[in-house]
Write a protein that holds these residues in place. Sequence first.
Motif, PDB file in Angstrom:
ATOM      1  N   MET A   1      -3.665 -11.423 -31.286  1.00 54.27           N
ATOM      2  CA  MET A   1      -2.235 -11.150 -31.112  1.00 54.27           C
ATOM      3  C   MET A   1      -1.492 -11.433 -32.416  1.00 54.27           C
ATOM      4  O   MET A   1      -1.807 -12.361 -33.141  1.00 54.27           O
ATOM      5  N   SER A   2      -0.526 -10.640 -32.706  1.00 54.35           N
ATOM      6  CA  SER A   2       0.220 -10.773 -33.956  1.00 54.35           C
ATOM      7  C   SER A   2       0.990 -12.079 -34.017  1.00 54.35           C
ATOM      8  O   SER A   2       1.408 -12.637 -33.022  1.00 54.35           O
ATOM      9  N   GLY A   3       1.160 -12.576 -35.263  1.00 54.96           N
ATOM     10  CA  GLY A   3       1.958 -13.768 -35.452  1.00 54.96           C
ATOM     11  C   GLY A   3       3.445 -13.477 -35.498  1.00 54.96           C
ATOM     12  O   GLY A   3       4.245 -14.376 -35.722  1.00 54.96           O
ATOM     13  N   ASP A   4       3.847 -12.228 -35.327  1.00 52.62           N
ATOM     14  CA  ASP A   4       5.248 -11.832 -35.371  1.00 52.62           C
ATOM     15  C   ASP A   4       5.834 -11.928 -33.966  1.00 52.62           C
ATOM     16  O   ASP A   4       5.819 -10.968 -33.204  1.00 52.62           O
ATOM     17  N   GLN A   5       6.347 -13.117 -33.639  1.00 50.73           N
ATOM     18  CA  GLN A   5       6.816 -13.326 -32.265  1.00 50.73           C
ATOM     19  C   GLN A   5       8.069 -12.530 -31.941  1.00 50.73           C
ATOM     20  O   GLN A   5       8.289 -12.155 -30.791  1.00 50.73           O
ATOM     21  N   LEU A   6       8.919 -12.252 -32.928  1.00 53.40           N
ATOM     22  CA  LEU A   6      10.125 -11.474 -32.653  1.00 53.40           C
ATOM     23  C   LEU A   6       9.747 -10.070 -32.197  1.00 53.40           C
ATOM     24  O   LEU A   6      10.281  -9.556 -31.200  1.00 53.40           O
ATOM     25  N   SER A   7       8.823  -9.431 -32.901  1.00 51.19           N
ATOM     26  CA  SER A   7       8.389  -8.090 -32.493  1.00 51.19           C
ATOM     27  C   SER A   7       7.747  -8.133 -31.115  1.00 51.19           C
ATOM     28  O   SER A   7       7.966  -7.238 -30.287  1.00 51.19           O
ATOM     29  N   GLU A   8       6.953  -9.174 -30.866  1.00 50.96           N
ATOM     30  CA  GLU A   8       6.288  -9.269 -29.572  1.00 50.96           C
ATOM     31  C   GLU A   8       7.296  -9.397 -28.436  1.00 50.96           C
ATOM     32  O   GLU A   8       7.187  -8.705 -27.408  1.00 50.96           O
ATOM     33  N   VAL A   9       8.276 -10.266 -28.612  1.00 44.07           N
ATOM     34  CA  VAL A   9       9.267 -10.447 -27.549  1.00 44.07           C
ATOM     35  C   VAL A   9      10.094  -9.178 -27.373  1.00 44.07           C
ATOM     36  O   VAL A   9      10.412  -8.782 -26.250  1.00 44.07           O
ATOM     37  N   PHE A  10      10.452  -8.509 -28.468  1.00 45.77           N
ATOM     38  CA  PHE A  10      11.178  -7.246 -28.357  1.00 45.77           C
ATOM     39  C   PHE A  10      10.378  -6.228 -27.545  1.00 45.77           C
ATOM     40  O   PHE A  10      10.938  -5.481 -26.737  1.00 45.77           O
ATOM     41  N   ASP A  11       9.064  -6.194 -27.770  1.00 46.11           N
ATOM     42  CA  ASP A  11       8.225  -5.294 -26.981  1.00 46.11           C
ATOM     43  C   ASP A  11       8.204  -5.699 -25.514  1.00 46.11           C
ATOM     44  O   ASP A  11       8.251  -4.853 -24.615  1.00 46.11           O
ATOM     45  N   LEU A  12       8.133  -6.993 -25.257  1.00 47.53           N
ATOM     46  CA  LEU A  12       8.053  -7.481 -23.877  1.00 47.53           C
ATOM     47  C   LEU A  12       9.311  -7.151 -23.086  1.00 47.53           C
ATOM     48  O   LEU A  12       9.245  -6.834 -21.895  1.00 47.53           O
ATOM     49  N   ILE A  13      10.459  -7.255 -23.726  1.00 50.08           N
ATOM     50  CA  ILE A  13      11.703  -7.014 -22.998  1.00 50.08           C
ATOM     51  C   ILE A  13      12.179  -5.575 -23.164  1.00 50.08           C
ATOM     52  O   ILE A  13      13.250  -5.218 -22.693  1.00 50.08           O
ATOM     53  N   GLU A  14      11.352  -4.756 -23.830  1.00 47.64           N
ATOM     54  CA  GLU A  14      11.640  -3.327 -24.003  1.00 47.64           C
ATOM     55  C   GLU A  14      13.031  -3.082 -24.584  1.00 47.64           C
ATOM     56  O   GLU A  14      13.821  -2.289 -24.077  1.00 47.64           O
ATOM     57  N   VAL A  15      13.335  -3.775 -25.657  1.00 49.31           N
ATOM     58  CA  VAL A  15      14.661  -3.669 -26.245  1.00 49.31           C
ATOM     59  C   VAL A  15      14.799  -2.342 -26.979  1.00 49.31           C
ATOM     60  O   VAL A  15      13.885  -1.892 -27.671  1.00 49.31           O
ATOM     61  N   ARG A  16      15.942  -1.679 -26.793  1.00 48.80           N
ATOM     62  CA  ARG A  16      16.219  -0.406 -27.447  1.00 48.80           C
ATOM     63  C   ARG A  16      17.666  -0.373 -27.907  1.00 48.80           C
ATOM     64  O   ARG A  16      18.579  -0.665 -27.134  1.00 48.80           O
ATOM     65  N   GLY A  17      17.864  -0.051 -29.172  1.00 52.43           N
ATOM     66  CA  GLY A  17      19.208   0.174 -29.669  1.00 52.43           C
ATOM     67  C   GLY A  17      19.558   1.639 -29.554  1.00 52.43           C
ATOM     68  O   GLY A  17      18.778   2.503 -29.974  1.00 52.43           O
ATOM     69  N   LEU A  18      20.708   1.951 -28.965  1.00 53.79           N
ATOM     70  CA  LEU A  18      21.098   3.338 -28.712  1.00 53.79           C
ATOM     71  C   LEU A  18      22.506   3.601 -29.238  1.00 53.79           C
ATOM     72  O   LEU A  18      23.403   2.764 -29.068  1.00 53.79           O
ATOM     73  N   LEU A  19      22.695   4.753 -29.865  1.00 53.10           N
ATOM     74  CA  LEU A  19      24.028   5.152 -30.314  1.00 53.10           C
ATOM     75  C   LEU A  19      24.855   5.559 -29.107  1.00 53.10           C
ATOM     76  O   LEU A  19      24.429   6.382 -28.292  1.00 53.10           O
ATOM     77  N   SER A  20      26.034   4.975 -28.972  1.00 49.34           N
ATOM     78  CA  SER A  20      26.873   5.282 -27.808  1.00 49.34           C
ATOM     79  C   SER A  20      28.226   5.880 -28.184  1.00 49.34           C
ATOM     80  O   SER A  20      28.957   6.343 -27.312  1.00 49.34           O
ATOM     81  N   GLY A  21      28.588   5.872 -29.453  1.00 46.22           N
ATOM     82  CA  GLY A  21      29.883   6.411 -29.841  1.00 46.22           C
ATOM     83  C   GLY A  21      30.079   6.320 -31.340  1.00 46.22           C
ATOM     84  O   GLY A  21      29.240   5.799 -32.072  1.00 46.22           O
ATOM     85  N   GLY A  22      31.200   6.824 -31.778  1.00 46.01           N
ATOM     86  CA  GLY A  22      31.526   6.771 -33.195  1.00 46.01           C
ATOM     87  C   GLY A  22      32.679   7.703 -33.509  1.00 46.01           C
ATOM     88  O   GLY A  22      32.932   8.668 -32.786  1.00 46.01           O
ATOM     89  N   PHE A  23      33.404   7.393 -34.557  1.00 46.37           N
ATOM     90  CA  PHE A  23      34.518   8.256 -34.953  1.00 46.37           C
ATOM     91  C   PHE A  23      34.817   8.081 -36.437  1.00 46.37           C
ATOM     92  O   PHE A  23      34.436   7.088 -37.068  1.00 46.37           O
ATOM     93  N   ALA A  24      35.491   9.077 -36.986  1.00 48.98           N
ATOM     94  CA  ALA A  24      36.027   9.038 -38.340  1.00 48.98           C
ATOM     95  C   ALA A  24      37.502   9.414 -38.238  1.00 48.98           C
ATOM     96  O   ALA A  24      37.852  10.407 -37.593  1.00 48.98           O
ATOM     97  N   VAL A  25      38.380   8.635 -38.871  1.00 48.78           N
ATOM     98  CA  VAL A  25      39.816   8.853 -38.715  1.00 48.78           C
ATOM     99  C   VAL A  25      40.534   8.444 -39.998  1.00 48.78           C
ATOM    100  O   VAL A  25      40.100   7.527 -40.704  1.00 48.78           O
ATOM    101  N   ARG A  26      41.644   9.144 -40.287  1.00 49.56           N
ATOM    102  CA  ARG A  26      42.479   8.808 -41.440  1.00 49.56           C
ATOM    103  C   ARG A  26      43.848   8.381 -40.961  1.00 49.56           C
ATOM    104  O   ARG A  26      44.355   8.891 -39.973  1.00 49.56           O
ATOM    105  N   GLY A  27      44.462   7.471 -41.713  1.00 49.37           N
ATOM    106  CA  GLY A  27      45.765   6.955 -41.312  1.00 49.37           C
ATOM    107  C   GLY A  27      45.628   5.856 -40.273  1.00 49.37           C
ATOM    108  O   GLY A  27      44.521   5.496 -39.852  1.00 49.37           O
ATOM    109  N   PRO A  28      46.756   5.307 -39.819  1.00 45.45           N
ATOM    110  CA  PRO A  28      46.706   4.212 -38.842  1.00 45.45           C
ATOM    111  C   PRO A  28      46.156   4.689 -37.496  1.00 45.45           C
ATOM    112  O   PRO A  28      46.440   5.797 -37.046  1.00 45.45           O
ATOM    113  N   TRP A  29      45.375   3.824 -36.864  1.00 46.81           N
ATOM    114  CA  TRP A  29      44.743   4.189 -35.590  1.00 46.81           C
ATOM    115  C   TRP A  29      44.486   2.940 -34.764  1.00 46.81           C
ATOM    116  O   TRP A  29      44.451   1.809 -35.274  1.00 46.81           O
TER     117      TRP A  29
END
Length: 310
Positions: A1-29
Amino acid sequence: MSGDQLSEVFDLIEVRGLLSGGFAVRGPWVSRGVIRDSLKLLAVVSGRVRLMTDGLDRPIDLAPGDVAVLNSRSWVELRGGTGDGPPVELVPEEIDPGAALVGADLDVDDIVLGGRVDINDAGRALLLQALPPVGHVRGTAASATALGTSLDRLFDEVSGNRIGSAFAIRQYCQLVLLEVVRAYLDQAALPPGWLRALADDRLRPVLALMHAEPGRHWGLDELARAAAMSRTSFAERFRTVAGVPPVAYLNRLRMMLAQRALRDDDARVGSLAAELGYSSDSAFSTAFKREVGESPLRYRYRVREEASAR
């Protein structure tokens, strides 16, 4: 088993980062919205943003390359831009990041990306407990160099609308999440939990042993020697840093491994019990039900039914 415990735990908990939004705007907002995700990320690609959310005494100012991590918050308000006139109101639910960012100008626009973190039931409490209610990762820090690069590449993919961009966006979201965690480990004082334990130089060899052989009956003396500490000092430090005693950490690790095996493999309960160090099927099943809330076989049936229904 790998010594990289962070990667292992991320695999165990099936962590996924997903893009959910975003914008580009000029001026006050200004942008206000309800947060429906347990763990939300807000990244500033360009411009300066003032963030407010429940639980804060004062706003947080975000600079280019900064990321805010919102843990179990219910609402957020973002403000930015300069110039005359009333601020443009942006409604997050109505923004398609792909369309909103095409043609965005890094030199002129305020550009913000929003993301969410998906995790399985086994990891939800584990990850949320390990992070503060609001975290601020500064892009100017030496530890955030790779984070800035990943953010730039993510923005290029979202705004470029090139062939294969959907695949690339998924990969870069994963990298952004990883770099956020790495940078936060270096920049901030974490609450007690497994992330703080992974960052502790004295405890890291101990965690490596437990992750390498989770079915072994580790004694406190043996673990204390691995940390080069006395038994009493080790037990106190582990509880303070990890938030639980060593045996509780090991039991939780075993249960996460068991859930992955039941979810992904066809291992028999008896074989799994022996592999994870339990004296009998019934001892394993009792521990599993106490931690997860249902029997191993019921858990396997439920998660596979849910996966097939997606």
